[in-house]
Scaffold this active site. Structure first.
Site, PDB file in Angstrom:
ATOM      1  CG  ASP A  30      -2.068   0.992   1.076  1.00 18.04           C
ATOM      2  OD1 ASP A  30      -3.216   0.556   0.924  1.00 18.04           O
ATOM      3  OD2 ASP A  30      -1.804   2.221   1.099  1.00 18.04           O
ATOM      4  CG  ASN A  86     -12.333  -0.864   3.404  1.00 18.26           C
ATOM      5  OD1 ASN A  86     -12.782  -1.286   4.459  1.00 18.26           O
ATOM      6  ND2 ASN A  86     -11.163  -0.243   3.325  1.00 18.26           N
ATOM      7  CD  GLN A  93     -14.430  -0.984  -3.340  1.00 22.00           C
ATOM      8  OE1 GLN A  93     -15.609  -1.323  -3.133  1.00 22.00           O
ATOM      9  NE2 GLN A  93     -13.697  -1.521  -4.303  1.00 22.00           N
ATOM     10  CG  HIS A  99      -8.374  -2.952  -2.733  1.00 24.05           C
ATOM     11  ND1 HIS A  99      -9.298  -2.253  -3.480  1.00 24.05           N
ATOM     12  CD2 HIS A  99      -8.244  -2.275  -1.559  1.00 24.05           C
ATOM     13  CE1 HIS A  99      -9.700  -1.199  -2.808  1.00 24.05           C
ATOM     14  NE2 HIS A  99      -9.087  -1.192  -1.633  1.00 24.05           N
ATOM     15  CG  HIS A 101      -6.784  -2.864   2.826  1.00 23.09           C
ATOM     16  ND1 HIS A 101      -6.087  -1.679   2.741  1.00 23.09           N
ATOM     17  CD2 HIS A 101      -7.954  -2.637   2.176  1.00 23.09           C
ATOM     18  CE1 HIS A 101      -6.812  -0.786   2.078  1.00 23.09           C
ATOM     19  NE2 HIS A 101      -7.956  -1.345   1.734  1.00 23.09           N
TER      20      HIS A 101
HETATM   21  P1  AMP Z   1      -9.831   1.348   0.036  1.00 23.95           P
HETATM   22  O1  AMP Z   1     -10.240   2.510   0.875  1.00 23.95           O
HETATM   23  O2  AMP Z   1     -10.123   0.025   0.662  1.00 23.95           O
HETATM   24  O3  AMP Z   1     -10.373   1.468  -1.382  1.00 23.95           O
HETATM   25  O4  AMP Z   1      -8.261   1.410  -0.030  1.00 23.95           O
HETATM   26  C1  AMP Z   1      -7.527   1.911  -1.108  1.00 23.95           C
HETATM   27  C2  AMP Z   1      -6.085   1.791  -0.744  1.00 23.95           C
HETATM   28  O5  AMP Z   1      -5.305   1.936  -1.919  1.00 23.95           O
HETATM   29  C3  AMP Z   1      -5.588   2.855   0.244  1.00 23.95           C
HETATM   30  O6  AMP Z   1      -5.051   2.203   1.408  1.00 23.95           O
HETATM   31  C4  AMP Z   1      -4.507   3.596  -0.542  1.00 23.95           C
HETATM   32  O7  AMP Z   1      -3.425   3.982   0.264  1.00 23.95           O
HETATM   33  C5  AMP Z   1      -4.107   2.577  -1.582  1.00 23.95           C
HETATM   34  N1  AMP Z   1      -3.563   3.098  -2.836  1.00 23.95           N
HETATM   35  C6  AMP Z   1      -4.091   4.058  -3.614  1.00 23.95           C
HETATM   36  N2  AMP Z   1      -3.332   4.258  -4.707  1.00 23.95           N
HETATM   37  C7  AMP Z   1      -2.290   3.378  -4.614  1.00 23.95           C
HETATM   38  C8  AMP Z   1      -1.146   3.090  -5.434  1.00 23.95           C
HETATM   39  N3  AMP Z   1      -0.903   3.749  -6.590  1.00 23.95           N
HETATM   40  N4  AMP Z   1      -0.290   2.135  -5.008  1.00 23.95           N
HETATM   41  C9  AMP Z   1      -0.509   1.481  -3.851  1.00 23.95           C
HETATM   42  N5  AMP Z   1      -1.567   1.696  -3.051  1.00 23.95           N
HETATM   43  C10 AMP Z   1      -2.441   2.634  -3.412  1.00 23.95           C
END
Ligand code: AMP
Ligand code: ZN
Length: 116
Positions: A30, A86, A93, A99, A101
């Site tokens: 992440d 999420n 989300q 995805h 986590h």
């Molecule tokens: P969610 O809120 O479950 O959709 O989480 C999205 C996650 O994606 C967050 O923890 C962000 O920090 C992560 N994220 C967003 N863009 C990137 C990226 N380019 N590379 C790695 N992680 C990312």
């Protein structure tokens, strides 16, 4: 999906620190870690969320969970971890490509959610 940030990572158009990959799934760190170990595991195929996944996606969803421990251990979370998926507006989300986590590290990750 051409305007999806995680599809772009799958296609190599956006860089990511990959920690595991096979033909169906990709795991990468992440960009804004919440714990010492914070890995995202995604299907390479675009699936928007658990709310849109269907029976055809059963295998890849299983693969994500089946690989979670191996990924966690390899990244420095040998004694367990938490998986969070999420989903949609209520699940808050942010990225609309499914995805998981995987969060962990040497120490417990903290409480799950505040009780109502
Ligand atoms: P969610 O809120 O479950 O959709 O989480 C999205 C996650 O994606 C967050 O923890 C962000 O920090 C992560 N994220 C967003 N863009 C990137 C990226 N380019 N590379 C790695 N992680 C990312
Ligand atoms: Zn996508």
């Amino acid at each position: 999906m051409s305007d999806c940030i995680f599809c772009k990572i799958v296609d190599g158009k956006i860089p990511a620190k990959k920690v595991y990959e096979d033909e169906d799934i990709l795991a990468f760190n992440d960009i804004s870690p919440a714990r010492p170990v914070h890995v995202l595991v995604i299907p390479k195929k675009h699936i928007t969320s658990l709310a849109t996944a269907d029976a055809e996606d059963t295998l890849v969803l299983g693969r994500i969970l089946a690989k979670a421990n191996e990924i966690a251990v390899s990244q420095g979370s040998p004694d367990g971890f938490r998986v969070i998926i999420n989903t949609g507006r209520v699940g808050q989300q942010e990225v609309p490509h499914l995805h998981a986590h995987i969060v962990g590290g040497p120490d417990p990750v903290g409480p799950m959610l505040k009780r109502i």
